[in-house]
Design a protein around this motif. Structure first.
Motif, PDB file in Angstrom:
ATOM      1  N   LEU A  91      -4.042 -10.726 -13.522  1.00 37.68           N
ATOM      2  CA  LEU A  91      -3.961  -9.858 -14.881  1.00 37.68           C
ATOM      3  C   LEU A  91      -4.385 -11.033 -15.921  1.00 37.68           C
ATOM      4  CD1 LEU A  91      -0.629  -8.073 -13.768  1.00 37.68           C
ATOM      5  CD2 LEU A  91      -2.758  -7.132 -14.272  1.00 37.68           C
ATOM      6  N   GLU A  92      -4.008 -12.011 -15.937  1.00 38.03           N
ATOM      7  CA  GLU A  92      -4.239 -13.237 -16.972  1.00 38.03           C
ATOM      8  C   GLU A  92      -5.610 -13.000 -17.312  1.00 38.03           C
ATOM      9  OE1 GLU A  92      -2.675 -17.193 -16.494  1.00 38.03           O
ATOM     10  OE2 GLU A  92      -4.516 -17.873 -17.284  1.00 38.03           O
ATOM     11  N   TRP A  93      -6.564 -13.134 -16.093  1.00 33.62           N
ATOM     12  CA  TRP A  93      -7.953 -13.078 -16.285  1.00 33.62           C
ATOM     13  C   TRP A  93      -8.513 -11.625 -17.030  1.00 33.62           C
ATOM     14  CZ3 TRP A  93     -11.102 -16.936 -16.463  1.00 33.62           C
ATOM     15  CH2 TRP A  93     -11.062 -18.155 -15.841  1.00 33.62           C
ATOM     16  N   MET A  94      -7.791 -10.696 -16.547  1.00 33.47           N
ATOM     17  CA  MET A  94      -8.088  -9.256 -16.943  1.00 33.47           C
ATOM     18  C   MET A  94      -7.645  -9.063 -18.308  1.00 33.47           C
ATOM     19  SD  MET A  94      -7.163  -6.987 -13.565  1.00 33.47           S
ATOM     20  CE  MET A  94      -7.880  -5.541 -13.905  1.00 33.47           C
ATOM     21  N   PHE A  95      -6.691  -9.515 -18.966  1.00 34.69           N
ATOM     22  CA  PHE A  95      -6.425  -9.636 -20.265  1.00 34.69           C
ATOM     23  C   PHE A  95      -7.418 -10.418 -21.168  1.00 34.69           C
ATOM     24  CE2 PHE A  95      -2.679  -7.355 -18.781  1.00 34.69           C
ATOM     25  CZ  PHE A  95      -2.622  -6.389 -19.692  1.00 34.69           C
ATOM     26  N   TRP A  96      -7.393 -11.358 -20.751  1.00 37.55           N
ATOM     27  CA  TRP A  96      -8.497 -12.616 -21.271  1.00 37.55           C
ATOM     28  C   TRP A  96      -9.739 -11.891 -21.518  1.00 37.55           C
ATOM     29  CZ3 TRP A  96     -13.097 -15.221 -19.372  1.00 37.55           C
ATOM     30  CH2 TRP A  96     -13.285 -16.188 -20.390  1.00 37.55           C
TER      31      TRP A  96
ATOM     32  N   ARG B  61       4.358 -23.581 -11.852  1.00 41.60           N
ATOM     33  CA  ARG B  61       3.075 -23.125 -12.102  1.00 41.60           C
ATOM     34  C   ARG B  61       2.771 -22.481 -13.544  1.00 41.60           C
ATOM     35  NH1 ARG B  61       1.617 -20.414  -6.532  1.00 41.60           N
ATOM     36  NH2 ARG B  61       3.726 -19.365  -6.677  1.00 41.60           N
ATOM     37  N   PRO B  62       1.773 -22.521 -14.162  1.00 42.10           N
ATOM     38  CA  PRO B  62       1.351 -21.909 -15.489  1.00 42.10           C
ATOM     39  C   PRO B  62       0.751 -20.588 -15.510  1.00 42.10           C
ATOM     40  CG  PRO B  62      -0.293 -23.119 -15.026  1.00 42.10           C
ATOM     41  CD  PRO B  62       0.420 -23.452 -13.864  1.00 42.10           C
ATOM     42  N   LEU B  63       1.240 -19.806 -16.624  1.00 43.94           N
ATOM     43  CA  LEU B  63       0.849 -18.457 -16.619  1.00 43.94           C
ATOM     44  C   LEU B  63       0.318 -18.236 -18.068  1.00 43.94           C
ATOM     45  CD1 LEU B  63      -0.039 -16.019 -15.030  1.00 43.94           C
ATOM     46  CD2 LEU B  63       2.291 -15.145 -15.396  1.00 43.94           C
ATOM     47  N   ALA B  64      -0.576 -17.522 -18.451  1.00 49.02           N
ATOM     48  CA  ALA B  64      -1.016 -17.335 -19.834  1.00 49.02           C
ATOM     49  C   ALA B  64      -1.241 -15.923 -20.111  1.00 49.02           C
ATOM     50  CB  ALA B  64      -2.298 -18.231 -20.266  1.00 49.02           C
ATOM     51  N   GLN B  65      -1.588 -15.696 -21.199  1.00 43.21           N
ATOM     52  CA  GLN B  65      -1.647 -13.984 -21.656  1.00 43.21           C
ATOM     53  C   GLN B  65      -0.532 -13.235 -21.691  1.00 43.21           C
ATOM     54  OE1 GLN B  65      -4.461 -12.597 -22.920  1.00 43.21           O
ATOM     55  NE2 GLN B  65      -5.613 -14.800 -22.683  1.00 43.21           N
ATOM     56  N   SER B  66      -0.180 -12.996 -23.059  1.00 48.46           N
ATOM     57  CA  SER B  66       1.195 -12.449 -23.329  1.00 48.46           C
ATOM     58  C   SER B  66       1.350 -11.255 -22.143  1.00 48.46           C
ATOM     59  CB  SER B  66       1.265 -11.991 -24.787  1.00 48.46           C
ATOM     60  OG  SER B  66       0.256 -10.979 -25.146  1.00 48.46           O
ATOM     61  N   ASN B  67       0.410 -10.257 -22.171  1.00 50.47           N
ATOM     62  CA  ASN B  67       0.904  -9.067 -21.209  1.00 50.47           C
ATOM     63  C   ASN B  67       0.887  -9.501 -19.720  1.00 50.47           C
ATOM     64  OD1 ASN B  67       1.009  -7.795 -23.805  1.00 50.47           O
ATOM     65  ND2 ASN B  67      -1.120  -6.603 -23.594  1.00 50.47           N
ATOM     66  N   ALA B  68      -0.055 -10.279 -19.394  1.00 45.07           N
ATOM     67  CA  ALA B  68       0.224 -10.723 -18.164  1.00 45.07           C
ATOM     68  C   ALA B  68       1.429 -11.586 -17.606  1.00 45.07           C
ATOM     69  CB  ALA B  68      -1.116 -11.776 -17.720  1.00 45.07           C
ATOM     70  N   ILE B  69       2.101 -12.104 -18.774  1.00 52.32           N
ATOM     71  CA  ILE B  69       3.313 -12.905 -18.360  1.00 52.32           C
ATOM     72  C   ILE B  69       4.437 -11.824 -18.354  1.00 52.32           C
ATOM     73  CG2 ILE B  69       4.883 -14.270 -19.583  1.00 52.32           C
ATOM     74  CD1 ILE B  69       2.686 -15.826 -20.766  1.00 52.32           C
ATOM     75  N   TRP B  93      -2.225   1.432 -22.562  1.00 55.93           N
ATOM     76  CA  TRP B  93      -1.907   1.070 -23.795  1.00 55.93           C
ATOM     77  C   TRP B  93      -1.884  -0.364 -24.105  1.00 55.93           C
ATOM     78  CZ3 TRP B  93      -1.569   4.089 -27.877  1.00 55.93           C
ATOM     79  CH2 TRP B  93      -1.303   5.430 -27.685  1.00 55.93           C
ATOM     80  N   MET B  94      -1.363  -1.197 -23.056  1.00 58.64           N
ATOM     81  CA  MET B  94      -1.622  -2.742 -23.065  1.00 58.64           C
ATOM     82  C   MET B  94      -2.963  -3.268 -23.385  1.00 58.64           C
ATOM     83  SD  MET B  94       1.686  -3.389 -20.425  1.00 58.64           S
ATOM     84  CE  MET B  94       1.810  -5.133 -20.635  1.00 58.64           C
ATOM     85  N   PHE B  95      -3.857  -2.630 -22.461  1.00 57.73           N
ATOM     86  CA  PHE B  95      -5.289  -3.166 -22.598  1.00 57.73           C
ATOM     87  C   PHE B  95      -5.819  -2.596 -23.930  1.00 57.73           C
ATOM     88  CE2 PHE B  95      -4.934  -4.185 -17.945  1.00 57.73           C
ATOM     89  CZ  PHE B  95      -5.450  -5.187 -17.764  1.00 57.73           C
ATOM     90  N   TRP B  96      -5.376  -1.596 -24.283  1.00 60.80           N
ATOM     91  CA  TRP B  96      -5.922  -0.954 -25.579  1.00 60.80           C
ATOM     92  C   TRP B  96      -5.208  -1.807 -26.734  1.00 60.80           C
ATOM     93  CZ3 TRP B  96      -2.982   1.028 -29.732  1.00 60.80           C
ATOM     94  CH2 TRP B  96      -3.649   1.637 -30.805  1.00 60.80           C
ATOM     95  N   GLU B  97      -4.091  -2.439 -26.626  1.00 59.49           N
ATOM     96  CA  GLU B  97      -3.555  -3.083 -27.412  1.00 59.49           C
ATOM     97  C   GLU B  97      -4.114  -4.379 -27.758  1.00 59.49           C
ATOM     98  OE1 GLU B  97      -0.841  -6.494 -28.838  1.00 59.49           O
ATOM     99  OE2 GLU B  97      -1.268  -6.162 -26.683  1.00 59.49           O
ATOM    100  N   GLN B  98      -4.793  -5.154 -26.721  1.00 61.27           N
ATOM    101  CA  GLN B  98      -5.309  -6.346 -27.043  1.00 61.27           C
ATOM    102  C   GLN B  98      -6.703  -6.215 -27.436  1.00 61.27           C
ATOM    103  OE1 GLN B  98      -4.134  -9.969 -25.967  1.00 61.27           O
ATOM    104  NE2 GLN B  98      -2.823  -8.816 -27.058  1.00 61.27           N
ATOM    105  N   TYR B  99      -7.559  -4.870 -27.123  1.00 58.22           N
ATOM    106  CA  TYR B  99      -8.935  -5.067 -27.565  1.00 58.22           C
ATOM    107  C   TYR B  99      -8.878  -4.043 -28.893  1.00 58.22           C
ATOM    108  CZ  TYR B  99     -13.757  -4.028 -26.739  1.00 58.22           C
ATOM    109  OH  TYR B  99     -15.163  -4.115 -27.107  1.00 58.22           O
TER     110      TYR B  99
END
Lengths: 195, 195
Positions: A91-96, B61-69, B93-99
């Motif tokens: 999901l991180e890669w997909m949002f990125w 372990r790390p994780l990034a991207q607000s919506n993935a987190i 909606w979440m993917f639309w939000e970022q784009y």
């Protein structure tokens, strides 16, 4: 299922590839974005965002956003890792992809290959940010054959769609990214896409 | 869990609100993006994209991207609809939000409220596309109190973050969107965020 997509759009091909990979049956309704077919009243009633792809599921309900569609179609399949952390990294890669890759890699290609623009016409941020996105992918492939681990996932589907045609955007040279160069045919083979 | 976030960033607040809503314990590490703290070698080793937020999970372990987190943190909770279609609409909606929302609504606010720019400095696409995003949300709230249906979901978390401060971006007037105006305090109340 009906898939409304433009064959020139990587976002639309993601949906086709996942449906094909899962053996789902569908009708592909070619939707020419350059001819305004994603902005007609009928289309906007289905997807008010006016973007492709959109699908009508078998129960008649619509769904939009390429990455949301493939996540829905692939639920319970091997395209989504069973491990919670690998799934989160996918999901991180997909949002990125939608925020930091598509607006540069796909947009440069659309402007040059489909709108007849030149590199000089592009917003000056597009090429440097696309280059940074490719480097981020190159680094992300340092330890695993696929982006979210040892197996193909939707992260690879989402990112291969425009990366494989990045050079059509003019300012990108994939020969500088050996891991990406090896990863593209690996993903194409796993998805049974013609190179 | 450690949350690396800048308190001025709606993307970072999403993670805080979800963690608080779920009763998760965490350390908040304030990370000043204007001071370059998301671009230091140590930060980039954790999140090579150089963006906030990022988290270090309890297993290190790390994780990034607000919506993935927030999707990872909220797995199995009521913030993710149990119904497959509602879940897919949440993701739409979440993917639309970022784009289609964050690059206009959040960027206008960041430029004006935090970088000292004026409306005249903005890319001329920013305000019209932000206005279109607000109208899309207004239309999306026509039939249900929350974006993905009758209950609060991560779609509301993702979209309230910058919508509630949209007017700081100068070119947006929420008084023209009565459903959004009613939805913001509804979401704030459900998340127990101070208005």
């Amino acid at each position: 299922m009906k898939i409304y997509g433009d064959s020139i759009s990587g976002n639309c091909l993601k949906v086709k590839w996942v449906a094909d990979s899962l053996g789902l049956s569908y009708d592909w309704i070619e939707t020419d974005i350059l001819a305004g077919q994603s902005r007609t009243p009928d289309y906007l009633a289905m997807n008010p965002a006016g973007q492709v792809p959109a699908v009508i599921l078998d129960d008649g309900r619509p769904l939009a956003q390429s990455n949301a569609i493939i996540l829905h179609l692939a639920e319970g399949s091997a395209l989504i890792p069973a491990d919670a952390y690998a799934r989160a990294k996918m999901l991180e890669w997909m949002f990125w992809e939608q925020y930091s890759h598509e607006p540069y890699i796909a947009v440069a290609r659309f402007q040059l290959a489909h709108l007849g623009k030149t590199l000089a016409d592009l917003d000056p941020k597009v090429i440097p940010r696309g280059v940074a996105a490719l480097q981020r992918m190159e680094d992300g492939l340092a330890n695993t054959p696929f982006l979210a681990g040892d197996a193909l996932s939707l992260a690879d589907v989402a990112l291969v769609a425009y990366t494989r045609v990045a050079e059509e955007g003019g300012g990108f040279d994939l020969s500088g990214y050996p891991r990406i160069k090896a990863w593209i045919p690996r993903v194409e083979k796993a998805l049974k896409i013609a190179a």
